[in-house]
Design a protein around this motif. Sequence first.
Motif, PDB file in Angstrom:
ATOM      1  N   ALA A 188       4.735  18.031  -3.695  1.00  0.00           N
ATOM      2  CA  ALA A 188       4.685  16.896  -4.623  1.00  0.00           C
ATOM      3  C   ALA A 188       5.497  17.202  -5.875  1.00  0.00           C
ATOM      4  O   ALA A 188       6.270  16.365  -6.349  1.00  0.00           O
ATOM      5  CB  ALA A 188       3.232  16.579  -4.991  1.00  0.00           C
ATOM      6  N   LYS A 189       5.347  18.416  -6.386  1.00  0.00           N
ATOM      7  CA  LYS A 189       6.122  18.812  -7.571  1.00  0.00           C
ATOM      8  C   LYS A 189       7.614  18.874  -7.258  1.00  0.00           C
ATOM      9  O   LYS A 189       8.447  18.522  -8.090  1.00  0.00           O
ATOM     10  CB  LYS A 189       5.628  20.155  -8.103  1.00  0.00           C
ATOM     11  N   ALA A 190       7.952  19.309  -6.043  1.00  0.00           N
ATOM     12  CA  ALA A 190       9.359  19.378  -5.638  1.00  0.00           C
ATOM     13  C   ALA A 190       9.968  17.978  -5.562  1.00  0.00           C
ATOM     14  O   ALA A 190      11.132  17.775  -5.931  1.00  0.00           O
ATOM     15  CB  ALA A 190       9.498  20.095  -4.301  1.00  0.00           C
ATOM     16  N   ILE A 191       9.204  17.016  -5.100  1.00  0.00           N
ATOM     17  CA  ILE A 191       9.689  15.627  -5.031  1.00  0.00           C
ATOM     18  C   ILE A 191       9.967  15.112  -6.440  1.00  0.00           C
ATOM     19  O   ILE A 191      11.019  14.519  -6.708  1.00  0.00           O
ATOM     20  CB  ILE A 191       8.673  14.719  -4.303  1.00  0.00           C
ATOM     21  N   ILE A 192       9.048  15.360  -7.344  1.00  0.00           N
ATOM     22  CA  ILE A 192       9.229  14.893  -8.724  1.00  0.00           C
ATOM     23  C   ILE A 192      10.385  15.629  -9.394  1.00  0.00           C
ATOM     24  O   ILE A 192      11.193  15.025 -10.101  1.00  0.00           O
ATOM     25  CB  ILE A 192       7.912  15.032  -9.510  1.00  0.00           C
ATOM     26  N   LYS A 193      10.502  16.924  -9.149  1.00  0.00           N
ATOM     27  CA  LYS A 193      11.602  17.708  -9.721  1.00  0.00           C
ATOM     28  C   LYS A 193      12.946  17.165  -9.224  1.00  0.00           C
ATOM     29  O   LYS A 193      13.890  17.000 -10.003  1.00  0.00           O
ATOM     30  CB  LYS A 193      11.453  19.180  -9.349  1.00  0.00           C
ATOM     31  N   TYR A 194      13.031  16.890  -7.931  1.00  0.00           N
ATOM     32  CA  TYR A 194      14.260  16.332  -7.365  1.00  0.00           C
ATOM     33  C   TYR A 194      14.590  15.000  -8.040  1.00  0.00           C
ATOM     34  O   TYR A 194      15.730  14.758  -8.433  1.00  0.00           O
ATOM     35  CB  TYR A 194      14.096  16.139  -5.855  1.00  0.00           C
ATOM     36  N   ARG A 195      13.583  14.169  -8.190  1.00  0.00           N
ATOM     37  CA  ARG A 195      13.754  12.850  -8.808  1.00  0.00           C
ATOM     38  C   ARG A 195      14.254  12.987 -10.244  1.00  0.00           C
ATOM     39  O   ARG A 195      15.119  12.224 -10.687  1.00  0.00           O
ATOM     40  CB  ARG A 195      12.426  12.113  -8.749  1.00  0.00           C
ATOM     41  N   GLU A 196      13.725  13.947 -10.974  1.00  0.00           N
ATOM     42  CA  GLU A 196      14.137  14.151 -12.364  1.00  0.00           C
ATOM     43  C   GLU A 196      15.549  14.722 -12.476  1.00  0.00           C
ATOM     44  O   GLU A 196      16.291  14.374 -13.388  1.00  0.00           O
ATOM     45  CB  GLU A 196      13.141  15.078 -13.077  1.00  0.00           C
ATOM     46  N   GLN A 253       0.807  -1.213   0.000  1.00  0.00           N
ATOM     47  CA  GLN A 253       0.000   0.000   0.000  1.00  0.00           C
ATOM     48  C   GLN A 253       0.841   1.265   0.000  1.00  0.00           C
ATOM     49  O   GLN A 253       0.306   2.345  -0.101  1.00  0.00           O
ATOM     50  CB  GLN A 253      -0.933   0.005   1.206  1.00  0.00           C
ATOM     51  N   ARG A 254       2.122   1.159   0.116  1.00  0.00           N
ATOM     52  CA  ARG A 254       2.986   2.333   0.148  1.00  0.00           C
ATOM     53  C   ARG A 254       3.188   2.895  -1.258  1.00  0.00           C
ATOM     54  O   ARG A 254       3.189   2.170  -2.237  1.00  0.00           O
ATOM     55  CB  ARG A 254       4.334   1.989   0.761  1.00  0.00           C
ATOM     56  N   ILE A 255       3.391   4.186  -1.310  1.00  0.00           N
ATOM     57  CA  ILE A 255       3.631   4.864  -2.583  1.00  0.00           C
ATOM     58  C   ILE A 255       5.115   4.797  -2.895  1.00  0.00           C
ATOM     59  O   ILE A 255       5.955   5.116  -2.051  1.00  0.00           O
ATOM     60  CB  ILE A 255       3.160   6.325  -2.492  1.00  0.00           C
ATOM     61  N   ASP A 256       5.441   4.402  -4.123  1.00  0.00           N
ATOM     62  CA  ASP A 256       6.836   4.338  -4.557  1.00  0.00           C
ATOM     63  C   ASP A 256       7.295   5.728  -4.958  1.00  0.00           C
ATOM     64  O   ASP A 256       6.754   6.331  -5.888  1.00  0.00           O
ATOM     65  CB  ASP A 256       6.977   3.366  -5.723  1.00  0.00           C
ATOM     66  N   LEU A 257       8.294   6.254  -4.267  1.00  0.00           N
ATOM     67  CA  LEU A 257       8.788   7.600  -4.552  1.00  0.00           C
ATOM     68  C   LEU A 257       9.357   7.740  -5.963  1.00  0.00           C
ATOM     69  O   LEU A 257       9.378   8.833  -6.513  1.00  0.00           O
ATOM     70  CB  LEU A 257       9.869   7.986  -3.536  1.00  0.00           C
ATOM     71  N   VAL A 316      18.075  14.742  -9.917  1.00  0.00           N
ATOM     72  CA  VAL A 316      19.120  14.004  -9.199  1.00  0.00           C
ATOM     73  C   VAL A 316      19.137  12.531  -9.577  1.00  0.00           C
ATOM     74  O   VAL A 316      20.182  11.890  -9.566  1.00  0.00           O
ATOM     75  CB  VAL A 316      18.942  14.179  -7.673  1.00  0.00           C
ATOM     76  N   GLY A 317      17.992  11.999  -9.917  1.00  0.00           N
ATOM     77  CA  GLY A 317      17.880  10.581 -10.217  1.00  0.00           C
ATOM     78  C   GLY A 317      16.972   9.916  -9.210  1.00  0.00           C
ATOM     79  O   GLY A 317      16.435  10.569  -8.309  1.00  0.00           O
ATOM     80  N   PRO A 318      16.780   8.622  -9.347  1.00  0.00           N
ATOM     81  CA  PRO A 318      15.852   7.914  -8.463  1.00  0.00           C
ATOM     82  C   PRO A 318      16.302   7.963  -6.999  1.00  0.00           C
ATOM     83  O   PRO A 318      17.488   8.034  -6.698  1.00  0.00           O
ATOM     84  CB  PRO A 318      15.850   6.484  -8.992  1.00  0.00           C
ATOM     85  N   PHE A 319      15.314   7.922  -6.132  1.00  0.00           N
ATOM     86  CA  PHE A 319      15.599   7.872  -4.702  1.00  0.00           C
ATOM     87  C   PHE A 319      16.217   6.515  -4.383  1.00  0.00           C
ATOM     88  O   PHE A 319      15.765   5.483  -4.877  1.00  0.00           O
ATOM     89  CB  PHE A 319      14.314   8.046  -3.887  1.00  0.00           C
ATOM     90  N   LEU A 320      17.239   6.533  -3.569  1.00  0.00           N
ATOM     91  CA  LEU A 320      17.878   5.291  -3.134  1.00  0.00           C
ATOM     92  C   LEU A 320      17.319   4.825  -1.797  1.00  0.00           C
ATOM     93  O   LEU A 320      17.356   3.643  -1.484  1.00  0.00           O
ATOM     94  CB  LEU A 320      19.392   5.483  -3.040  1.00  0.00           C
TER      95      LEU A 320
END
Length: 104
Positions: A64-72, A41-45, A74-78
């Motif tokens: 939410a947009k900041a999380i996606i921007k960071y992901r784009e 049930q957890r959301i995959d970052l 820096v790359g995927p969350f580890l």
Amino acid sequence: MKKLISGLLVLSALAIQAPAVCAQPADSENARFNQGTDQQQRIDLNSATVEQLITLPGVGQSKAKAIIKYREEVGPFLEVAQLTQVKGIGEKMLNKIEGYVQVR
């Protein structure tokens, strides 16, 4: 004196018969999160959309947009703790949402 004692007896009887109410603190921000915290049930970052991220406690459109921007950028969350590197998310916010997110 008799009236006082009989009044106390009535109140005691009512208190004993009244159902116990187990009230949980009403935290309006977390009230919408009745889901469990198991892995399914957890959301995959790393794949979550803005719409999914705004369902997290304390996360609005801008975070939410900041999380996606960071992901784009820096790359995927580890790891989930990496969220603290996103602008606007600190340890307090991480503690609120870490049970609702995961990194695959």
